[in-house]
Design a protein around this motif. Sequence first.
Motif, PDB file in Angstrom:
ATOM      1  N   GLY A  92      -0.556  10.879   1.580  1.00 22.53           N
ATOM      2  CA  GLY A  92      -1.194  11.307   0.336  1.00 22.53           C
ATOM      3  C   GLY A  92      -0.778  10.415  -0.802  1.00 22.53           C
ATOM      4  N   ASP A  93      -1.329  10.683  -1.978  1.00 18.66           N
ATOM      5  CA  ASP A  93      -1.025   9.880  -3.153  1.00 18.66           C
ATOM      6  C   ASP A  93       0.444  10.010  -3.527  1.00 18.66           C
ATOM      7  OD1 ASP A  93      -3.550   8.833  -3.544  1.00 18.66           O
ATOM      8  OD2 ASP A  93      -4.193  10.519  -4.775  1.00 18.66           O
ATOM      9  N   ASP A  94       1.006   8.918  -4.010  1.00 23.92           N
ATOM     10  CA  ASP A  94       2.375   8.905  -4.494  1.00 23.92           C
ATOM     11  C   ASP A  94       2.450   9.699  -5.795  1.00 23.92           C
ATOM     12  OD1 ASP A  94       5.115   7.925  -4.507  1.00 23.92           O
ATOM     13  OD2 ASP A  94       4.480   6.720  -6.217  1.00 23.92           O
ATOM     14  N   LEU A 121      16.831   2.453  -2.399  1.00 22.26           N
ATOM     15  CA  LEU A 121      15.410   2.290  -2.103  1.00 22.26           C
ATOM     16  C   LEU A 121      15.125   0.809  -2.260  1.00 22.26           C
ATOM     17  CD1 LEU A 121      12.568   3.460  -1.584  1.00 22.26           C
ATOM     18  CD2 LEU A 121      12.350   3.720  -4.063  1.00 22.26           C
ATOM     19  N   THR A 122      14.878   0.126  -1.152  1.00 19.26           N
ATOM     20  CA  THR A 122      14.724  -1.328  -1.190  1.00 19.26           C
ATOM     21  C   THR A 122      13.268  -1.772  -1.215  1.00 19.26           C
ATOM     22  OG1 THR A 122      15.027  -1.381   1.205  1.00 19.26           O
ATOM     23  CG2 THR A 122      16.965  -1.812  -0.153  1.00 19.26           C
ATOM     24  N   SER A 123      12.353  -0.852  -0.880  1.00 19.47           N
ATOM     25  CA  SER A 123      10.937  -1.201  -0.894  1.00 19.47           C
ATOM     26  C   SER A 123      10.097   0.059  -0.934  1.00 19.47           C
ATOM     27  CB  SER A 123      10.591  -2.014   0.364  1.00 19.47           C
ATOM     28  OG  SER A 123       9.208  -2.216   0.481  1.00 19.47           O
ATOM     29  N   LYS A 124       9.008  -0.004  -1.674  1.00 20.91           N
ATOM     30  CA  LYS A 124       8.044   1.104  -1.736  1.00 20.91           C
ATOM     31  C   LYS A 124       6.659   0.468  -1.704  1.00 20.91           C
ATOM     32  CE  LYS A 124       6.435   4.274  -5.145  1.00 20.91           C
ATOM     33  NZ  LYS A 124       6.714   4.918  -6.423  1.00 20.91           N
ATOM     34  N   VAL A 125       5.929   0.714  -0.616  1.00 24.02           N
ATOM     35  CA  VAL A 125       4.632   0.071  -0.413  1.00 24.02           C
ATOM     36  C   VAL A 125       3.585   1.126  -0.112  1.00 24.02           C
ATOM     37  CG1 VAL A 125       3.356  -1.572   1.039  1.00 24.02           C
ATOM     38  CG2 VAL A 125       5.754  -2.001   0.502  1.00 24.02           C
ATOM     39  N   TYR A 129       8.560   4.181   2.219  1.00 19.34           N
ATOM     40  CA  TYR A 129       9.807   4.032   1.480  1.00 19.34           C
ATOM     41  C   TYR A 129      10.847   3.441   2.420  1.00 19.34           C
ATOM     42  CZ  TYR A 129       7.742   7.375  -1.808  1.00 19.34           C
ATOM     43  OH  TYR A 129       6.927   8.015  -2.693  1.00 19.34           O
ATOM     44  N   THR A 130      11.278   2.219   2.155  1.00 15.48           N
ATOM     45  CA  THR A 130      12.323   1.597   2.963  1.00 15.48           C
ATOM     46  C   THR A 130      13.653   1.781   2.241  1.00 15.48           C
ATOM     47  OG1 THR A 130      10.760  -0.033   3.812  1.00 15.48           O
ATOM     48  CG2 THR A 130      13.113  -0.535   4.053  1.00 15.48           C
ATOM     49  N   VAL A 132      12.915   3.902   7.326  1.00 22.48           N
ATOM     50  CA  VAL A 132      11.620   3.949   6.654  1.00 22.48           C
ATOM     51  C   VAL A 132      11.087   5.378   6.746  1.00 22.48           C
ATOM     52  CG1 VAL A 132       9.250   3.104   6.602  1.00 22.48           C
ATOM     53  CG2 VAL A 132      11.119   1.529   7.177  1.00 22.48           C
ATOM     54  N   LEU A 133      10.783   5.946   5.582  1.00 14.47           N
ATOM     55  CA  LEU A 133      10.157   7.264   5.496  1.00 14.47           C
ATOM     56  C   LEU A 133       8.747   7.072   4.962  1.00 14.47           C
ATOM     57  CD1 LEU A 133      13.069   9.327   3.928  1.00 14.47           C
ATOM     58  CD2 LEU A 133      12.437   9.151   6.345  1.00 14.47           C
TER      59      LEU A 133
END
Length: 133
Positions: free
Chosen positions: A123-125, A83-87, A99-100, A118-119
């Motif tokens: 809704g809220d994380d 998981l390289t990024s979560k924005v 989720y990258t 990228v997925l």
Amino acid sequence: MNSVRHQILMTAEWITDYAQSIEAPVQTTNGNLIAPSTMPIIFWQAFDIPWLSKGEPLLHGTQKFSYQAPITAGMTLDCELALTSKVQKDGRQGKLTFYTHTLVCKCEGELIVTAETVLIRVGDDHDEKMHNC
């Protein structure tokens, strides 16, 4: 960030089955079957991915593959999914979490393919909800 590893053995049967499922021609090099270029996306099935909730619906954003060599039957791939990024962003329908992921597969230490996917969760994380309890 988070990452998981898994070793994947590429068989001629698996390559043939995947190629037929997407109606792609099966190609060969030096007598070995070549996996279709999109096949690494199903490698995810082998991983236990702790940062994604099982059964929770996700949207497929983007996907790209960068090959250094073809994946061929008989290879044993050492793969790492990270998981390289979560924005989080605000969308028209509410919160979106992007989720990258980067999947890197090597054979005998040599880089074969890097895939970025990228997925998107609508809704809220869940991590955010848990911290607010």
